[in-house]
Design a protein around this motif. Structure first.
Motif, short mmCIF file in Angstrom:
data_model
loop_
_atom_site.label_atom_id
_atom_site.label_comp_id
_atom_site.label_asym_id
_atom_site.label_seq_id
_atom_site.Cartn_x
_atom_site.Cartn_y
_atom_site.Cartn_z
N VAL A 3 -9.75 -5.24 4.75
CA VAL A 3 -9.78 -6.47 5.54
C VAL A 3 -10.20 -7.58 4.61
O VAL A 3 -11.33 -7.60 4.11
N ASP A 4 -9.26 -8.51 4.31
CA ASP A 4 -9.58 -9.57 3.36
C ASP A 4 -10.41 -10.65 4.05
O ASP A 4 -10.69 -10.60 5.25
N TYR A 5 -10.78 -11.67 3.27
CA TYR A 5 -11.67 -12.72 3.79
C TYR A 5 -10.93 -13.74 4.64
O TYR A 5 -11.54 -14.70 5.12
N ASP A 6 -9.63 -13.53 4.84
CA ASP A 6 -8.87 -14.31 5.81
C ASP A 6 -8.70 -13.55 7.13
O ASP A 6 -8.03 -14.04 8.04
N GLY A 7 -9.28 -12.35 7.21
CA GLY A 7 -9.19 -11.55 8.43
C GLY A 7 -7.96 -10.69 8.53
O GLY A 7 -7.71 -10.10 9.59
N ASN A 8 -7.17 -10.61 7.47
CA ASN A 8 -5.94 -9.82 7.50
C ASN A 8 -6.21 -8.37 7.13
O ASN A 8 -7.04 -8.09 6.26
N HIS A 9 -5.48 -7.46 7.78
CA HIS A 9 -5.55 -6.04 7.46
C HIS A 9 -4.49 -5.72 6.41
O HIS A 9 -3.31 -6.02 6.59
N ILE A 10 -4.91 -5.11 5.33
CA ILE A 10 -4.01 -4.77 4.23
C ILE A 10 -4.07 -3.26 4.03
O ILE A 10 -5.14 -2.70 3.78
N GLN A 11 -2.90 -2.61 4.14
CA GLN A 11 -2.80 -1.17 3.91
C GLN A 11 -2.17 -0.91 2.55
O GLN A 11 -1.05 -1.35 2.29
N ILE A 12 -2.92 -0.23 1.70
CA ILE A 12 -2.46 0.08 0.35
C ILE A 12 -2.32 1.59 0.24
O ILE A 12 -3.27 2.33 0.54
N PRO A 13 -1.15 2.11 -0.17
CA PRO A 13 -1.02 3.56 -0.35
C PRO A 13 -2.05 4.10 -1.32
O PRO A 13 -2.40 3.45 -2.32
N ASN A 14 -2.57 5.28 -1.02
CA ASN A 14 -3.62 5.85 -1.84
C ASN A 14 -3.18 6.10 -3.28
O ASN A 14 -3.99 6.06 -4.20
N ALA A 15 -1.89 6.40 -3.47
CA ALA A 15 -1.39 6.58 -4.83
C ALA A 15 -1.52 5.29 -5.63
O ALA A 15 -1.90 5.30 -6.81
N THR A 16 -1.24 4.15 -4.98
CA THR A 16 -1.40 2.85 -5.64
C THR A 16 -2.87 2.56 -5.93
O THR A 16 -3.21 2.03 -6.99
#
Length: 359
Positions: free
Chosen positions: A176-189
């Motif tokens: 959750v960034d400081y703009d309130g957005n949810h960001i999903q990053i693959p675990n491999a990345t």
């Protein structure tokens, strides 16, 4: 002669009925013999078949408890729930497959048992190639759950994305960034990229850049900037603040004020903003010039012309003093960290992905 012909005719008339009777007897006798042989074979193989069924049921029943017993040494190696779950289910699957193999062997289906075992490995290989990305993310999840480079609610930066860790599942890491957005990053990345953990050490360094004119005393300006920084409650005394000269500009001597804050309590950006405001106000009071970049001005008018007309065209530099409300003052002087607020928003927000946390 007539009597012999009559006997032949009688014999021919009775021959078809005798053949039908023999064929009927042969058919029923054949099925009877097959049934008897099947019963004998079943009676011979029944004890072995029952033993195979018992072993299969026993392997299914002891798979769970035995797998929990065998993973006890792993508790001393790691406390990752995902690793425990994967190892336990793998052991249970192997035990059940071994029971199936014994059942097929005892049932006389040895070749079929070998074919099943070979097919299981082949199917696993095919699925591994088909779902390579999913398998890569899953393996990365295992490694992340073992190594644990971050925890839930940590502030991290991965792949140029800064945010608070909300959830780590077997597929992806949710920030959750400081703009309130949810960001999903693959675990491999996540695993293959550089992970910057900003919460592991709560002390964070900020900086403020400012330039003064060449007609000022550099050492006095540096000392004044240090005094202003040390007067701020949000600025830590250990490590101490520093004022270093960055470069010499066209019209200014540029220096950088470095300071340290506790990022869990105060925001480096807010503290830097407050320090910049205090530096400008104090430098103005002390008559320390802060000129902009040098510009060349060409005047095409007659030098004898009254310069006052030009001055009249200049806008008057009158600072309008506006009264500040209490809320505005609190907002301007607020240097608290935004991390706790983002964490609270993350708790109240909708979960973008199903699944349990693995760390």
């Amino acid at each position: 002669m007539p009597s012999s012909k009559s006997n032949n005719i009688a014999l021919n008339n009775t021959l078809p009925s005798t053949q039908n009777l023999q064929s009927d007897v042969f058919t029923w006798q054949f099925f009877h013999e097959q049934a008897v042989q099947l019963l004998h074979a079943t009676a011979q193989i029944l004890p072995t078949l029952l033993l195979g069924i018992i072993l299969l049921a026993l392997s299914y029943l002891i798979a769970g408890p035995l797998s929990r017993l065998l993973i006890k040494p792993i508790d001393y190696m790691t406390d990752s729930k995902l690793v425990h779950l994967v190892v336990r289910r793998s052991i249970s699957t192997l035990i059940i497959l071994f029971g199936v193999y014994l059942f097929l062997r005892l049932a006389g289906l040895t070749e079929f048992a070998v074919a099943i075992m070979s097919g299981t490995g082949l199917i696993g290989l095919i699925l591994g190639f088909a779902f390579r990305d999913i398998a890569e993310n899953f393996i990365a999840s295992l490694l992340l759950s073992i190594q644990r480079p971050f925890k839930i609610d940590d502030v991290i930066e991965v792949d140029n994305r800064l945010g608070i860790v909300k959830k780590v599942t077997a597929r992806a890491t949710t920030l959750v960034d400081y703009d309130g957005n949810h960001i999903q990053i693959p675990n491999a990345t996540v695993y293959k990229n550089t992970i910057k953990n900003l919460t592991a050490n709560p002390k964070m360094r900020g900086k403020v850049e400012i330039g003064i004119g060449y007609d000022n005393d550099i050492r006095s300006a540096q000392t004044l900037a240090l005094d202003i920084a040390n007067q701020q409650n949000a600025v830590l005394s250990d490590p101490p603040s520093q004022v270093l000269i960055k470069n010499l500009g066209s019209s200014t001597i540029n220096f950088v004020l470095y300071f340290w804050v506790n990022s869990e309590q105060h925001s480096p950006l807010k503290v830097a903003s407050q320090l910049m405001r205090e530096l400008v106000n104090e430098f103005t009071k002390q008559d320390i010039s802060m000129p902009d970049d040098a510009r060349e001005r060409i005047i095409l008018a007659d030098p004898s012309e009254n310069v006052s007309s030009l001055e009249e065209k200049q806008p008057s530099k009158v600072q309008s003093e506006k009264s500040e409300t209490v809320d505005q003052t609190k907002t301007l002087d607020d240097v608290s960290s935004d991390t706790d607020e983002i964490r609270e928003q993350a708790e109240q927000s909708r979960d973008p992905e199903q699944g349990k946390n693995i760390i």
